[in-house]
Design a protein around this motif. Structure first.
Motif, PDB file in Angstrom:
ATOM      1  N   ILE A 274     -26.623  40.084   6.146  1.00 28.60           N
ATOM      2  CA  ILE A 274     -25.211  39.704   6.022  1.00 28.60           C
ATOM      3  C   ILE A 274     -24.698  39.166   7.348  1.00 28.60           C
ATOM      4  O   ILE A 274     -24.063  38.100   7.412  1.00 28.60           O
ATOM      5  CB  ILE A 274     -24.366  40.914   5.561  1.00 28.60           C
ATOM      6  CG1 ILE A 274     -24.804  41.352   4.163  1.00 28.60           C
ATOM      7  CG2 ILE A 274     -22.869  40.573   5.579  1.00 28.60           C
ATOM      8  CD1 ILE A 274     -24.275  42.715   3.752  1.00 28.60           C
TER       9      ILE A 274
ATOM     10  N   ASP B 281     -13.581  38.091   3.243  1.00 37.43           N
ATOM     11  CA  ASP B 281     -13.498  36.807   2.548  1.00 37.43           C
ATOM     12  C   ASP B 281     -14.627  36.610   1.534  1.00 37.43           C
ATOM     13  O   ASP B 281     -14.580  35.684   0.720  1.00 37.43           O
ATOM     14  CB  ASP B 281     -13.538  35.652   3.559  1.00 37.43           C
ATOM     15  CG  ASP B 281     -12.361  35.686   4.521  1.00 37.43           C
ATOM     16  OD1 ASP B 281     -11.246  35.991   4.069  1.00 37.43           O
ATOM     17  OD2 ASP B 281     -12.572  35.417   5.724  1.00 37.43           O
ATOM     18  N   VAL B 282     -15.639  37.440   1.605  1.00 41.00           N
ATOM     19  CA  VAL B 282     -16.801  37.303   0.712  1.00 41.00           C
ATOM     20  C   VAL B 282     -16.453  37.876  -0.655  1.00 41.00           C
ATOM     21  O   VAL B 282     -16.128  39.050  -0.794  1.00 41.00           O
ATOM     22  CB  VAL B 282     -18.034  38.012   1.301  1.00 41.00           C
ATOM     23  CG1 VAL B 282     -19.215  37.936   0.337  1.00 41.00           C
ATOM     24  CG2 VAL B 282     -18.403  37.409   2.652  1.00 41.00           C
ATOM     25  N   GLN B 283     -16.516  37.035  -1.686  1.00 36.57           N
ATOM     26  CA  GLN B 283     -16.135  37.471  -3.032  1.00 36.57           C
ATOM     27  C   GLN B 283     -17.298  38.052  -3.824  1.00 36.57           C
ATOM     28  O   GLN B 283     -17.094  38.804  -4.771  1.00 36.57           O
ATOM     29  CB  GLN B 283     -15.501  36.296  -3.786  1.00 36.57           C
ATOM     30  CG  GLN B 283     -14.209  35.823  -3.121  1.00 36.57           C
ATOM     31  CD  GLN B 283     -13.459  34.797  -3.945  1.00 36.57           C
ATOM     32  OE1 GLN B 283     -13.969  34.251  -4.921  1.00 36.57           O
ATOM     33  NE2 GLN B 283     -12.232  34.525  -3.544  1.00 36.57           N
ATOM     34  N   SER B 284     -18.507  37.702  -3.427  1.00 38.98           N
ATOM     35  CA  SER B 284     -19.690  38.294  -4.064  1.00 38.98           C
ATOM     36  C   SER B 284     -20.878  38.079  -3.143  1.00 38.98           C
ATOM     37  O   SER B 284     -20.932  37.094  -2.408  1.00 38.98           O
ATOM     38  CB  SER B 284     -19.952  37.643  -5.425  1.00 38.98           C
ATOM     39  OG  SER B 284     -21.015  38.294  -6.101  1.00 38.98           O
ATOM     40  N   VAL B 285     -21.810  39.016  -3.162  1.00 42.29           N
ATOM     41  CA  VAL B 285     -23.080  38.839  -2.454  1.00 42.29           C
ATOM     42  C   VAL B 285     -24.196  39.126  -3.458  1.00 42.29           C
ATOM     43  O   VAL B 285     -24.177  40.141  -4.143  1.00 42.29           O
ATOM     44  CB  VAL B 285     -23.187  39.755  -1.208  1.00 42.29           C
ATOM     45  CG1 VAL B 285     -22.937  41.219  -1.548  1.00 42.29           C
ATOM     46  CG2 VAL B 285     -24.545  39.603  -0.528  1.00 42.29           C
TER      47      VAL B 285
ATOM     48  N   LEU C 100     -24.001  34.614   0.132  1.00 44.55           N
ATOM     49  CA  LEU C 100     -22.600  35.018   0.149  1.00 44.55           C
ATOM     50  C   LEU C 100     -21.791  33.966  -0.597  1.00 44.55           C
ATOM     51  O   LEU C 100     -22.013  32.763  -0.415  1.00 44.55           O
ATOM     52  CB  LEU C 100     -22.079  35.146   1.586  1.00 44.55           C
ATOM     53  CG  LEU C 100     -22.889  36.027   2.552  1.00 44.55           C
ATOM     54  CD1 LEU C 100     -22.208  36.076   3.919  1.00 44.55           C
ATOM     55  CD2 LEU C 100     -23.077  37.432   1.995  1.00 44.55           C
TER      56      LEU C 100
ATOM     57  N   MET D 204     -23.311  35.338   8.251  1.00 47.24           N
ATOM     58  CA  MET D 204     -21.930  35.226   8.767  1.00 47.24           C
ATOM     59  C   MET D 204     -21.941  34.573  10.154  1.00 47.24           C
ATOM     60  O   MET D 204     -21.141  33.672  10.445  1.00 47.24           O
ATOM     61  CB  MET D 204     -21.295  36.615   8.856  1.00 47.24           C
ATOM     62  CG  MET D 204     -21.156  37.327   7.544  1.00 47.24           C
ATOM     63  SD  MET D 204     -19.715  36.842   6.596  1.00 47.24           S
ATOM     64  CE  MET D 204     -18.442  37.664   7.479  1.00 47.24           C
TER      65      MET D 204
ATOM     66  N   LYS E 219     -16.539  27.490  -6.179  1.00 48.44           N
ATOM     67  CA  LYS E 219     -16.704  28.407  -5.042  1.00 48.44           C
ATOM     68  C   LYS E 219     -17.692  27.751  -4.089  1.00 48.44           C
ATOM     69  O   LYS E 219     -18.123  26.614  -4.290  1.00 48.44           O
ATOM     70  CB  LYS E 219     -17.252  29.765  -5.504  1.00 48.44           C
ATOM     71  CG  LYS E 219     -16.419  30.456  -6.564  1.00 48.44           C
ATOM     72  CD  LYS E 219     -15.141  31.031  -6.016  1.00 48.44           C
ATOM     73  CE  LYS E 219     -14.381  31.793  -7.101  1.00 48.44           C
ATOM     74  NZ  LYS E 219     -13.069  32.256  -6.627  1.00 48.44           N
TER      75      LYS E 219
ATOM     76  N   ARG F 292     -15.832  39.406   6.628  1.00 48.21           N
ATOM     77  CA  ARG F 292     -16.436  40.137   5.507  1.00 48.21           C
ATOM     78  C   ARG F 292     -15.491  40.193   4.306  1.00 48.21           C
ATOM     79  O   ARG F 292     -15.917  40.074   3.156  1.00 48.21           O
ATOM     80  CB  ARG F 292     -16.797  41.562   5.934  1.00 48.21           C
ATOM     81  CG  ARG F 292     -17.945  41.637   6.936  1.00 48.21           C
ATOM     82  CD  ARG F 292     -18.183  43.084   7.341  1.00 48.21           C
ATOM     83  NE  ARG F 292     -18.774  43.852   6.266  1.00 48.21           N
ATOM     84  CZ  ARG F 292     -20.081  44.082   6.123  1.00 48.21           C
ATOM     85  NH1 ARG F 292     -20.939  43.575   6.990  1.00 48.21           N
ATOM     86  NH2 ARG F 292     -20.530  44.802   5.127  1.00 48.21           N
TER      87      ARG F 292
ATOM     88  N   ILE G 120     -14.892  33.006   9.060  1.00 48.02           N
ATOM     89  CA  ILE G 120     -15.136  33.730   7.812  1.00 48.02           C
ATOM     90  C   ILE G 120     -15.417  35.190   8.145  1.00 48.02           C
ATOM     91  O   ILE G 120     -16.281  35.499   8.967  1.00 48.02           O
ATOM     92  CB  ILE G 120     -16.315  33.107   7.047  1.00 48.02           C
ATOM     93  CG1 ILE G 120     -15.961  31.673   6.618  1.00 48.02           C
ATOM     94  CG2 ILE G 120     -16.676  33.949   5.826  1.00 48.02           C
ATOM     95  CD1 ILE G 120     -17.134  30.866   6.142  1.00 48.02           C
TER      96      ILE G 120
ATOM     97  N   LEU H 142     -18.029  32.406  -1.311  1.00 52.09           N
ATOM     98  CA  LEU H 142     -16.720  32.313  -0.673  1.00 52.09           C
ATOM     99  C   LEU H 142     -15.768  31.464  -1.502  1.00 52.09           C
ATOM    100  O   LEU H 142     -16.204  30.660  -2.333  1.00 52.09           O
ATOM    101  CB  LEU H 142     -16.850  31.671   0.715  1.00 52.09           C
ATOM    102  CG  LEU H 142     -17.868  32.269   1.682  1.00 52.09           C
ATOM    103  CD1 LEU H 142     -18.059  31.346   2.875  1.00 52.09           C
ATOM    104  CD2 LEU H 142     -17.425  33.649   2.135  1.00 52.09           C
TER     105      LEU H 142
END
Length: 529
Positions: free
Chosen positions: A317, A336-340, A261, A321, A293, A334, A332, A263
Motif C-alpha cells: 500500500i 481517499d482510497v475507495q477500494s483495494v 488501489l 501511494m 474511477k 489513505r 492522495i 480512487l
C-alpha cells in the motif's frame, strides 16, 4: 446459464469428452474453444467464475510494454495479436485507450519513443493507433493532475482495456450457448483413475484418469463423473490438483501478489491512462480510468501461501501511494482510497530466483503420466491462445477427433455493433436492452442499488436469472463491480441485494442475514482502515 438445468446435465451425460477444472480466464476460454469444436464439455469451478485472479487484474488487454523491454518478443507479438482480436470480438467489455508515458529528459523520449514505435509495428494490421511524442504543455492537458517539475513531455501510445469479470461471465455464457455445461460452486474432491494392471510382458500399467468426483458446495451433493481427459486450469491452485493426482508431484507455481488501489476520478481527471515505465521493484505503474474511477497499480510481491481472498501488505500500500504521489500534484491519502483489491499471478518456476517481476509470463502446459493436462501461467490477454494450445494436448491424450480452432473471429456473448459507451449498461452489450425491459416491467428495478454508483436493481435480477449469480458477493463483486469500485458502498448495498435475491430465489430470512454477514466480513478487507 441456468444452474439447476446445468446440474441435470450431470445425470444425463454418461461420459464427457473433456472436464475442465477452473472457471477463470484460462478454463472458460478453453471451454469456449472446446465447445465450439463440438466436444462434450463440462467446466467446474470451486467458487464463482473469476473469483480469483481473473477478476483482479489491472484491467488491461495489452501486449506488455515491460515484456518488450525484457526481450520477450514472442509473448508480446502473440499478446498484441490477441489484443486486436479481443477488441473486435468483445467490443462491449473492451476499449481502445490512450496511455501517456511521462518523460523527464530527451533520452527518455528517444528510448521510450523508439520502443513504443516498435510496439506499434509488432501489432501489424491489428494495431490500435500510432504512437506520438508530445510536449509538456500537451502532457498537462491530457493528465491535468500530473506534476510538471522536470517534465519534458510524454509518449502517447495505444493499448486495450477491459472489464475482466464481465468478460469471464460472457465467456461462460458463450461456452453454454455452444453446448458446454458450466457450473460454479462445484469443487473437485477426487480424480478417478482406471485400475492399474500388467501388460502381457509383465510390466506395470500406470493408472490413467478417467473422471472426477465433484461436490456441489450449495446443495452438498456429490457427483461421480466420467470423462476422456481432465484439464487442470486452476491458476495459482494448479499444484493442489497436481498433488491430488500425484502426492509426490513437485510444485510448479510461484505465486506473485499484486495490489490495486481505486480512487475517485477527481484525482485523475481526463480520459487517458498514465504509465510509469519503471518503479523501484522493476515493475510498471499504471493509473487507469475504469468505470468512472481510477485504478492504480500494481505490485509484484513473491508470496509463500495463497488463498481465494489474498490480503494487501502494508508495504505494498505504501509503495503505490508513495510512487503515485511522486507523479501527481495532488496528494492522495489513505482516506481517499475507495477500494483495494489483490490478485495472485500463477507464475511458473523457471529458475528466475526470487524476483517474480522478472519471471516469464508465458503459459506452461504439462501432461502427467496419468493423463492429467495442466495449463498455468500466461495472462488474460492471451487466454484464447492458451486455450488453443492446451486443447491440442488434451485432444492427443484423449484421442479425440482433430477439429480446427474456430475462436479467432468468434463473437463473445453480448457482442453488439454500435455501442454507446456513455450508457452505464454498455458493459452488457446486446443484453442491455433486456435489462432495460426489466425496468419497464417493474419501475422499482430502475432504482439505483446505491446512490454512489450507476448500477440498477434490475442488474441483480438479470444476474440471478441469466448469469448464475448465487450469492450477494457474486452480484456485488463480479456481476456488477461495486465491491471493487467502492467497498463502503458495497457494504451499504448488501442488505438491499440480499433482500432482492432472497425473494427471487425463494430463500428465507436466515439465508438473507447470513449472506449480508458473510459479505460484510469479506468487504471489510477491501477497505483501508
Amino acid at each position: 446459464m441456468n444452474r439447476p438445468e446445468m446440474l441435470q446435465h450431470l445425470y444425463a451425460t454418461t461420459e464427457w469428452d473433456i472436464i475442465i477444472i477452473g472457471g477463470g480466464a484460462t478454463g472458460l476460454g478453453t471451454a469456449v474453444d472446446a465447445a465450439t469444436r463440438g466436444y462434450k464439455i463440462l467446466l467446474v469451478e470451486q467458487h464463482d467464475f473469476a473469483k480469483g485472479t481473473s477478476s483482479r487484474s489491472t484491467k488491461l488487454v495489452h501486449g506488455g510494454v515491460r515484456y518488450l523491454a525484457q526481450g520477450n518478443i514472442k509473448l508480446v507479438r502473440e499478446a498484441l495479436m490477441e489484443r486486436g482480436l479481443l477488441l473486435k470480438n468483445a467490443p462491449h467489455v473492451t476499449s481502445n485507450l490512450s496511455f501517456v508515458l511521462p518523460c523527464y529528459g530527451l533520452w527518455q523520449k528517444i528510448f521510450y519513443g523508439v520502443g513504443l514505435k516498435i510496439y506499434d509495428l509488432m501489432a501489424g494490421n491489428l494495431g490500435l493507433g500510432k504512437t506520438k511524442i508530445i510536449n509538456s504543455k500537451k502532457t498537462k492537458e491530457l493528465l491535468p493532475t500530473i506534476n510538471i517539475k522536470n517534465l519534458s513531455g510524454a509518449i502517447v501510445y495505444k493499448d486495450g482495456q477491459f472489464d475482466d469479470a464481465r468478460l469471464a461471465i460472457n465467456l461462460a455464457q458463450t461456452a453454454a450457448a455452444n453446448g458446454a455445461t458450466v457450473l460454479n460452486y462445484c469443487k473437485v474432491i477426487k480424480l478417478l483413475k482406471t485400475h492399474s494392471g500388467v501388460t502381457n510382458s509383465g510390466s506395470n500399467l500406470s493408472e490413467k484418469i478417467c473422471g472426477v468426483i465433484i461436490k456441489d458446495e450449495i446443495n452438498g451433493t456429490d457427483y461421480n463423473l466420467k470423462c476422456k481427459v481432465v484439464i487442470n486450469a486452476t491458476g495459482v491452485f494448479a499444484d493442489e490438483v497436481l498433488q491430488m493426482d500425484d502426492a509426490t508431484a513437485d510444485k510448479i507455481v510461484s505465486p506473485s501478489q499484486g495490489i490495486h488501489l481505486v480512487l475517485d476520478k477527481k484525482f485523475f481527471p481526463g480520459a487517458d491512462a498514465m504509465m510509469i515505465p519503471k518503479t523501484a521493484d522493476g515493475r510498471v505503474l499504471f493509473a487507469v480510468p475504469w468505470h468512472d474511477k481510477v485504478v492504480v497499480g500494481t505490485t509484484d510481491t513473491p508470496i509463500e501461501s495463497h488463498s481465494l481472498e489474498p490480503k494487501p501488505l502494508e508495504a505494498e500500500i505504501e509503495f503505490i501511494m508513495q510512487h503515485i504521489n511522486k507523479y501527481l500534484d495532488v496528494a492522495i491519502k489513505r482516506a481517499d482510497v475507495q477500494s483495494v483489491f489483490v490478485g495472485l499471478r500463477p507464475l511458473v518456476k523457471k529458475g528466475a530466483g526470487n524476483k517474480t517481476a522478472l519471471m516469464p509470463r508465458d503459459h506452461t502446459i504439462l501432461v502427467s503420466t496419468s493423463g492429467l493436462v495442466t495449463v498455468t501461467g500466461g495472462k488474460w490477454t492471451t487466454y484464447r491462445k492458451m486455450a488453443n494450445d492446451v486443447l491440442k494436448k488434451a485432444m492427443a491424450v484423449a484421442k479425440l477427433p482433430e477439429i480446427k480452432c474456430g475462436t479467432q473471429n468468434l463473437k463473445i456473448h453480448g457482442w453488439i455493433n454500435n455501442i454507446d459507451k456513455n450508457d452505464p449498461l454498455h458493459f452488457y452489450g446486446a443484453d442491455a436492452v433486456q435489462i432495460k425491459n426489466l425496468c419497464k416491467e417493474d419501475q422499482a428495478l430502475a432504482e439505483l442499488i446505491h446512490a454512489a454508483l450507476p448500477n440498477l436493481k434490475a442488474e441483480i435480477i438479470w444476474a440471478i436469472q441469466n448469469e448464475m449469480a448465487q450469492t450477494v458477493e457474486d452480484v456485488l463483486a463480479r456481476r456488477t463491480r461495486i465491491l471493487f469500485l467502492n467497498a463502503q458502498a458495497a457494504i451499504e448495498a448488501a442488505p438491499i441485494v440480499a433482500t432482492i435475491m432472497a425473494k427471487q430465489m425463494n430463500k428465507n430470512n436466515e439465508w438473507e442475514l447470513q449472506q449480508v454477514n458473510n459479505f460484510n466480513v469479506l468487504a471489510k478487507q477491501y477497505l483501508l482502515s
